[in-house]
Design a protein around this motif. Structure first.
Motif, PDB file in Angstrom:
ATOM      1  N   ALA A   1       0.834  -1.202   0.000  1.00 27.13           N
ATOM      2  CA  ALA A   1       0.000   0.000   0.000  1.00 27.13           C
ATOM      3  C   ALA A   1       0.871   1.255   0.000  1.00 27.13           C
ATOM      4  CB  ALA A   1      -0.926  -0.008   1.219  1.00 27.13           C
ATOM      5  N   THR A   2       1.991   1.201   0.733  1.00 25.07           N
ATOM      6  CA  THR A   2       2.920   2.337   0.766  1.00 25.07           C
ATOM      7  C   THR A   2       3.534   2.570  -0.607  1.00 25.07           C
ATOM      8  OG1 THR A   2       3.438   1.899   3.091  1.00 25.07           O
ATOM      9  CG2 THR A   2       5.011   3.236   1.850  1.00 25.07           C
ATOM     10  N   LYS A   3       3.965   1.494  -1.277  1.00 27.90           N
ATOM     11  CA  LYS A   3       4.559   1.625  -2.614  1.00 27.90           C
ATOM     12  C   LYS A   3       3.530   2.135  -3.625  1.00 27.90           C
ATOM     13  CE  LYS A   3       8.513   0.034  -1.233  1.00 27.90           C
ATOM     14  NZ  LYS A   3       9.638   0.979  -1.039  1.00 27.90           N
TER      15      LYS A   3
ATOM     16  N   MET B   1       3.865   5.493  -5.889  1.00 33.17           N
ATOM     17  CA  MET B   1       3.744   5.530  -7.353  1.00 33.17           C
ATOM     18  C   MET B   1       2.697   6.558  -7.777  1.00 33.17           C
ATOM     19  SD  MET B   1       4.193   1.615  -8.751  1.00 33.17           S
ATOM     20  CE  MET B   1       3.198   0.790  -7.525  1.00 33.17           C
ATOM     21  N   LYS B   2       1.593   6.601  -7.051  1.00 30.68           N
ATOM     22  CA  LYS B   2       0.566   7.591  -7.369  1.00 30.68           C
ATOM     23  C   LYS B   2       1.120   9.006  -7.218  1.00 30.68           C
ATOM     24  CE  LYS B   2      -4.007   9.196  -5.951  1.00 30.68           C
ATOM     25  NZ  LYS B   2      -5.103   9.081  -4.955  1.00 30.68           N
TER      26      LYS B   2
ATOM     27  N   LYS C   1      -4.184  -1.022 -13.510  1.00 26.72           N
ATOM     28  CA  LYS C   1      -3.403  -2.052 -14.209  1.00 26.72           C
ATOM     29  C   LYS C   1      -2.402  -2.763 -13.298  1.00 26.72           C
ATOM     30  CE  LYS C   1      -3.700  -0.161 -18.901  1.00 26.72           C
ATOM     31  NZ  LYS C   1      -2.936   0.411 -20.045  1.00 26.72           N
ATOM     32  N   LEU C   2      -2.220  -2.254 -12.074  1.00 26.86           N
ATOM     33  CA  LEU C   2      -1.327  -2.941 -11.148  1.00 26.86           C
ATOM     34  C   LEU C   2      -1.838  -4.346 -10.814  1.00 26.86           C
ATOM     35  CD1 LEU C   2      -0.396  -0.111  -8.618  1.00 26.86           C
ATOM     36  CD2 LEU C   2       1.076  -1.153 -10.350  1.00 26.86           C
ATOM     37  N   LYS C   3      -3.134  -4.588 -11.051  1.00 24.82           N
ATOM     38  CA  LYS C   3      -3.681  -5.921 -10.829  1.00 24.82           C
ATOM     39  C   LYS C   3      -3.210  -6.891 -11.907  1.00 24.82           C
ATOM     40  CE  LYS C   3      -7.845  -4.142  -8.565  1.00 24.82           C
ATOM     41  NZ  LYS C   3      -9.328  -4.039  -8.620  1.00 24.82           N
ATOM     42  N   ALA C   4      -2.835  -6.343 -13.070  1.00 31.04           N
ATOM     43  CA  ALA C   4      -2.278  -7.150 -14.165  1.00 31.04           C
ATOM     44  C   ALA C   4      -1.029  -6.434 -14.671  1.00 31.04           C
ATOM     45  CB  ALA C   4      -3.301  -7.324 -15.283  1.00 31.04           C
ATOM     46  N   PRO C   5       0.048  -6.428 -13.891  1.00 38.08           N
ATOM     47  CA  PRO C   5       1.218  -5.573 -14.162  1.00 38.08           C
ATOM     48  C   PRO C   5       1.947  -5.875 -15.473  1.00 38.08           C
ATOM     49  CG  PRO C   5       1.687  -7.158 -12.431  1.00 38.08           C
ATOM     50  CD  PRO C   5       0.226  -7.229 -12.691  1.00 38.08           C
TER      51      PRO C   5
ATOM     52  N   SER D   1       6.120  -5.089  -7.355  1.00 40.11           N
ATOM     53  CA  SER D   1       5.950  -6.410  -7.964  1.00 40.11           C
ATOM     54  C   SER D   1       6.577  -7.504  -7.101  1.00 40.11           C
ATOM     55  CB  SER D   1       6.572  -6.424  -9.367  1.00 40.11           C
ATOM     56  OG  SER D   1       5.909  -5.511 -10.213  1.00 40.11           O
ATOM     57  N   ASP D   2       7.751  -7.200  -6.537  1.00 38.89           N
ATOM     58  CA  ASP D   2       8.403  -8.185  -5.658  1.00 38.89           C
ATOM     59  C   ASP D   2       7.527  -8.473  -4.433  1.00 38.89           C
ATOM     60  OD1 ASP D   2      10.543  -8.308  -7.373  1.00 38.89           O
ATOM     61  OD2 ASP D   2      11.831  -6.967  -6.188  1.00 38.89           O
ATOM     62  N   LEU D   3       6.937  -7.411  -3.891  1.00 45.09           N
ATOM     63  CA  LEU D   3       6.046  -7.596  -2.744  1.00 45.09           C
ATOM     64  C   LEU D   3       4.798  -8.394  -3.139  1.00 45.09           C
ATOM     65  CD1 LEU D   3       6.295  -4.037  -1.166  1.00 45.09           C
ATOM     66  CD2 LEU D   3       7.075  -6.163  -0.101  1.00 45.09           C
TER      67      LEU D   3
END
Length: 515
Positions: A156-158, A162-163, A182-186, A204-206
């Protein structure tokens, strides 16, 4: 409160029932009007508050912290262990949880088989090993859940970072929304800004770590998986532990997905000398003004079979007293004359199912402060057919749809419209309880009353099951009269004085002494 009179006026003192996972008291109030004494064990503070106000003898706490030996006077075991783990049986985690519980039941069954010659110490070691396996998994699951929360907070912090970076670079609000979506399908994202690229990689790593944590939690299962074993162990302890007497009867109920578990239970109970039966029961067919299905396990000790070593027989099913509901019920329901013409000569005519309108009117006759409504339609909080927007609808002259913990979110609208009733567009707790077949005077207390009502055993269903299992000596006419009187007593029930909730420390002083 006046119990329905038992046909045997010379009976001994009423048998004592121990009710595990007792909830707000659906089974208990049914047992009370039949004249039986009940002690419940329940962990939820809200349900315990309701039970206290209703005068139901209760121990608050985790069932796993109690044992059958603590309640030696109990002659009957009842309960409904948490079912959420199995409600998705056949789909991933639910199917695995179901298979896992069945494997544990098979291990316990192997331990109690007489041909294996195992004494109590060996049987107890089997249970202790199972309990330790479940405890270790529960502790690990607790750690994984904590790690999962930590990862979610970092993600949530990342995401916020980004926002913020996109807004700083002059990206439009609509483009920011599309990026975050689109973060749900990066894999569909193309990132060129170096700072944003670093944040995206960390995000993405998280996400990968979160997926691993979710997979691990699924493998470990839900702690409620082990709770479903508790009633079986209580029966085994009472049957095999030296110095204890077996329960005379066992009644367990849950959602239909738990039926495979009850069938495995039945195999063990048969080995322990019980006549058993499992039945998928439609609640409206037993006078509950609601369509709901429950999987019920019934067992009664067969002493003659125990003495002779003969395998106990099966218990007969509980006879339905009302018609089952079909969609469009009031329009398509056959007349009583037609029904009689279609029946076999010895078949007893069934009553019509009970509609919401009829049940609520009866309740208003008893407690006049319930709201009067014109013809209405209940619009469910849930979608139907997999379409969230297609809300289920049920008219006032039909039984209610299944009452769930979200009953307070259901809308009550003018029949055939989407127009809310001006003043009473939601059911009150008293009305929701009535639709679950509780007495209108039932004193709901505590938090999340809707959840209490939705999770409860329908008392009218419990009347039929308890009468069937505990009073097998009654002939058809006597049983019918017994149920008729009990149903009337249930509707008119009012609470006596509130009782104090007991804790584990009160066991020696209060256990099954009537509080």
């Amino acid at each position: 409160m006046t119990p329905a009179p038992h046909p045997d006026a010379n009976q001994d003192k009423p048998c004592a029932i121990i009710d595990l996972f007792a909830g707000p008291g659906g089974l208990d109030v049914a047992a009370k009007v039949l004249g039986y004494e009940v002690t419940g064990i329940e962990w939820d503070p809200g349900a315990c508050a309701t039970r206290s106000e209703a005068g139901m003898h209760t121990f608050q706490g985790d069932v796993r912290h109690y044992r059958a030996a603590f309640f030696p006077e109990a002659q009957v075991l009842t309960g409904g262990p948490p079912c959420q783990t199995f409600t998705v049986a056949g789909h991933g985690a639910g199917r695995r949880a179901l298979d896992e519980v069945i494997q544990y039941i098979e291990r316990l069954h192997e331990a109690v088989r007489p041909e294996n010659g195992r004494d109590w110490a060996q049987i107890f070691r089997t249970w202790r090993k199972i309990s330790e396996e479940l405890r270790i998994r529960e502790l690990e699951a607790r750690e994984v859940r904590a790690e999962k929360r930590r990862i979610e907070e970092l993600r949530a912090t990342k995401r916020k970072a980004m926002k913020h970076r996109l807004e700083e670079s002059g990206t439009s609000a609509d483009e920011v929304r599309q990026f975050l979506k689109k973060l749900k399908a990066p894999e569909t994202l193309v990132v060129t800004d170096d700072t944003l690229k670093d944040l995206f990689r960390e995000f993405s790593d998280l996400s990968d770590e979160l997926d691993k944590a979710k997979d691990r939690l699924e493998d470990l299962g839900d702690e409620r998986t082990g709770l479903v074993l508790q009633p079986l162990w209580w029966v085994i302890e009472r049957s095999r532990r030296p110095g204890l007497k077996p329960y005379e009867a066992v009644v367990l109920e849950q959602v239909p997905a738990v039926m495979p578990v009850w069938k495995e239970y039945a195999k063990v109970l048969t080995t322990l000398g019980y006549r058993t039966g499992t039945q998928l029961m439609h609640t409206e067919a037993f006078g509950v003004p609601q369509t709901r299905r429950r999987a019920v396990l019934m067992a009664r000790l067969d002493r003659a079979a125990l003495r002779s070593g003969v395998r106990p027989g099966q218990l007969p099913e509980v006879e339905e007293t009302h018609e089952r509901y079909q969609p469009g019920g009031s329009a398509t329901r056959s007349s009583k004359a037609d029904r009689r013409a279609d029946m076999l000569p010895l078949e007893t005519p069934k009553e019509s199912w009970i509609s919401m309108e009829k049940a609520l009117q009866r309740a208003r006759d008893i407690k006049g402060d319930l709201p009067e409504r014109p013809a209405f339609t209940v619009v469910s909080n849930y979608g139907t057919g997999g379409v969230p927007e297609a809300r289920g609808r049920r008219d006032h002259d039909a039984p209610s749809a299944t009452i769930t913990g979200k009953v307070s979110r259901n809308r009550v609208v003018h029949k055939g419209t989407d127009t809310d009733l001006a003043d009473f567009n939601r059911f009150t707790p008293a009305e929701a309880g009535v639709l679950q077949s509780f007495p209108v005077a039932y004193p709901w207390r505590g938090n999340d009353v809707s959840q209490q009502i939705g999770n409860a055993v329908p008392p009218r269903l419990a009347l039929h099951v308890l009468r069937h299992v505990l009073e097998p000596e009654l002939d058809h006419d006597a049983a019918k009269d017994r149920l008729r009187q009990a149903a009337a007593a249930l509707e008119a029930w009012k609470p006596d004085r509130p009782v104090e909730i007991c804790r584990h420390r009160d066991l020696k002083r209060r256990a099954l002494k009537g509080g």
